[in-house]
Scaffold this motif. Sequence first.
Motif, mmCIF file in Angstrom:
data_model
loop_
_atom_site.group_PDB
_atom_site.id
_atom_site.type_symbol
_atom_site.label_atom_id
_atom_site.label_comp_id
_atom_site.label_asym_id
_atom_site.label_seq_id
_atom_site.Cartn_x
_atom_site.Cartn_y
_atom_site.Cartn_z
ATOM 1 N N UNK A 53 -69.106 -30.724 10.580
ATOM 2 C CA UNK A 53 -67.663 -30.856 10.347
ATOM 3 C C UNK A 53 -66.996 -31.753 11.397
ATOM 4 N N UNK A 54 -67.256 -31.516 12.676
ATOM 5 C CA UNK A 54 -66.595 -32.291 13.730
ATOM 6 C C UNK A 54 -66.847 -33.793 13.601
ATOM 7 N N UNK A 55 -68.099 -34.241 13.412
ATOM 8 C CA UNK A 55 -68.321 -35.688 13.268
ATOM 9 C C UNK A 55 -67.592 -36.295 12.063
ATOM 10 N N UNK A 61 -66.736 -31.279 19.395
ATOM 11 C CA UNK A 61 -67.157 -29.945 18.953
ATOM 12 C C UNK A 61 -66.267 -28.852 19.550
ATOM 13 N N UNK A 62 -65.848 -29.031 20.819
ATOM 14 C CA UNK A 62 -65.007 -28.015 21.475
ATOM 15 C C UNK A 62 -63.688 -27.823 20.729
ATOM 16 N N UNK A 63 -63.072 -28.939 20.312
ATOM 17 C CA UNK A 63 -61.804 -28.850 19.586
ATOM 18 C C UNK A 63 -61.997 -28.130 18.266
ATOM 19 N N UNK A 64 -63.068 -28.441 17.582
ATOM 20 C CA UNK A 64 -63.335 -27.809 16.298
ATOM 21 C C UNK A 64 -63.582 -26.313 16.473
ATOM 22 N N UNK A 65 -64.256 -25.928 17.534
ATOM 23 C CA UNK A 65 -64.545 -24.512 17.776
ATOM 24 C C UNK A 65 -63.256 -23.704 17.816
#
Length: 145
Positions: A53-55, A61-65
């Motif tokens: 999802x993040x890419x 990845x941290x923001x998406x988490x």
Amino acid sequence: MKPEETVDYNVKVCWHAIARMYNLQAAKFGITTSIGFVLLNIHPQEGTPATKIAPKMGLEARSLTRILKSMEEDGLIYKAGDSVDKRSVRIFLTEKGLEKKELARQTVRTFNLKVREQIPENDLAVFFKVINQINVLIDSKKIYK
């Protein structure tokens, strides 16, 4: 060069206007633009691996988490182990998540249809060609060596 004569300034100003417009719409549905974009990137039946999802969104990845945690708390998504790759986690939409995804999809669709009503197709073709060329130039890493 004046700011309004630069490519990056114009892209940024336009994107901020689009983001503000989407945020106003998203707020009517009790979500944010970021949540809407995540919802649009989750497959409605098969779910989507969390790592994909993040890419797709150009996020770290941290923001998406943080976004996923908030979405899970709001009952928009749930996580489940991947049936094929036991090390992987898939993100699935709940019924509420599916409803909000449809609202996000309609919002994006309406914006794009309105733009297409106002801007001739040949102008849009040039716009997409130029944006693609800028992305290729950036990806080539030949601007700053």
